[in-house]
Design an enzyme around this catalytic site. Structure first.
Site, mmCIF file in Angstrom:
data_model
loop_
_atom_site.group_PDB
_atom_site.id
_atom_site.type_symbol
_atom_site.label_atom_id
_atom_site.label_comp_id
_atom_site.label_asym_id
_atom_site.label_seq_id
_atom_site.Cartn_x
_atom_site.Cartn_y
_atom_site.Cartn_z
ATOM 1 N N ASP A 1 1.132 -0.551 -0.030
ATOM 2 C CA ASP A 1 0.073 0.086 0.140
ATOM 3 C C ASP A 1 0.521 0.880 -0.030
ATOM 4 O OD1 ASP A 1 -1.498 2.577 0.893
ATOM 5 O OD2 ASP A 1 -3.252 0.569 0.618
ATOM 6 N N ILE A 2 0.396 1.846 -0.906
ATOM 7 C CA ILE A 2 1.706 3.096 -0.929
ATOM 8 C C ILE A 2 1.030 4.479 0.106
ATOM 9 C CG2 ILE A 2 0.378 4.951 -2.030
ATOM 10 C CD1 ILE A 2 3.750 4.253 -3.147
ATOM 11 N N GLU B 1 -12.571 3.671 -1.468
ATOM 12 C CA GLU B 1 -11.693 3.781 -2.094
ATOM 13 C C GLU B 1 -11.692 3.381 -3.552
ATOM 14 O OE1 GLU B 1 -6.957 5.741 -1.560
ATOM 15 O OE2 GLU B 1 -8.151 5.456 -0.285
ATOM 16 N N HIS C 1 -9.518 -5.541 -2.894
ATOM 17 C CA HIS C 1 -8.845 -5.639 -2.554
ATOM 18 C C HIS C 1 -8.406 -5.942 -0.735
ATOM 19 C CE1 HIS C 1 -9.743 -1.677 -2.695
ATOM 20 N NE2 HIS C 1 -8.871 -1.159 -1.340
ATOM 21 N N HIS D 1 -6.599 -5.995 2.609
ATOM 22 C CA HIS D 1 -5.566 -5.063 3.336
ATOM 23 C C HIS D 1 -4.912 -5.643 4.812
ATOM 24 C CE1 HIS D 1 -6.349 -0.334 2.489
ATOM 25 N NE2 HIS D 1 -7.709 -1.191 2.415
#
Ligand code: 5GP
Length: 129
Positions: free
Chosen positions: A28-29, A87, A92, A94
């Site tokens: 994750d960025i 978002e 996805h 996490h």
């Protein structure tokens, strides 16, 4: 193609942690903890519970492999698995190394890492697969 599909296809760069024919994992960025990883299906599907039983089972098994590597690379009490998805409209999971519940607080300021640091984190995960 949505942004995560482009990442999985290599059209947008990412810090790759693991991949298979059907799934892809990358950092994750905007991490909430060191090693915060996203696990996605290559197939474009927004809502995780729209996956059929076989696909979601394979997805979960792949995420487990990544979580185990993550825990070896960054020892922690547990690896948290969180699904939000408000978002980015591409399913996805996490995966977040966790020592306390505060490590999984998405409202706090995100961590900052240099490109070199991100590369080292992803490499540590890949090396523990
Ligand atoms: P959610 O949809 O689960 O609420 O949040 C999406 C997550 O994807 C966020 O944690 C955000 O930092 C991450 N994210 C969004 N765009 C990108 C991107 O282009 N690259 C990476 N590596 N992560 C992203």
């Amino acid at each position: 193609m949505d942004i995560f599909s482009k990442i999985a296809a290599g059209e947008i760069p990412s810090y790759k942690c693991a991949e298979s024919e059907k799934f892809y994992a990358f950092l994750d960025i905007n991490p909430v903890a060191k090693g915060h990883t996203l696990v996605i299906p290559r197939r474009e599907v927004d809502y995780i519970f729209d996956m059929d039983d076989e696909e979601i089972a394979e997805y979960q098994v792949f995420a487990k492999k990544v979580a185990m590597a993550l825990k070896k690379a960054f020892p922690c009490r547990k690896v948290a698995q969180v699904v939000l998805g408000l978002e980015v409209p591409h399913a996805h999971i996490h995966l977040i190394p966790m020592n306390s519940e505060a490590d999984v607080d998405f409202r706090k300021d995100k961590l900052k890492f240099t490109e070199d640091e991100f590369n080292q984190i992803a490499e540590a995960i890949r090396n523990n697969l």
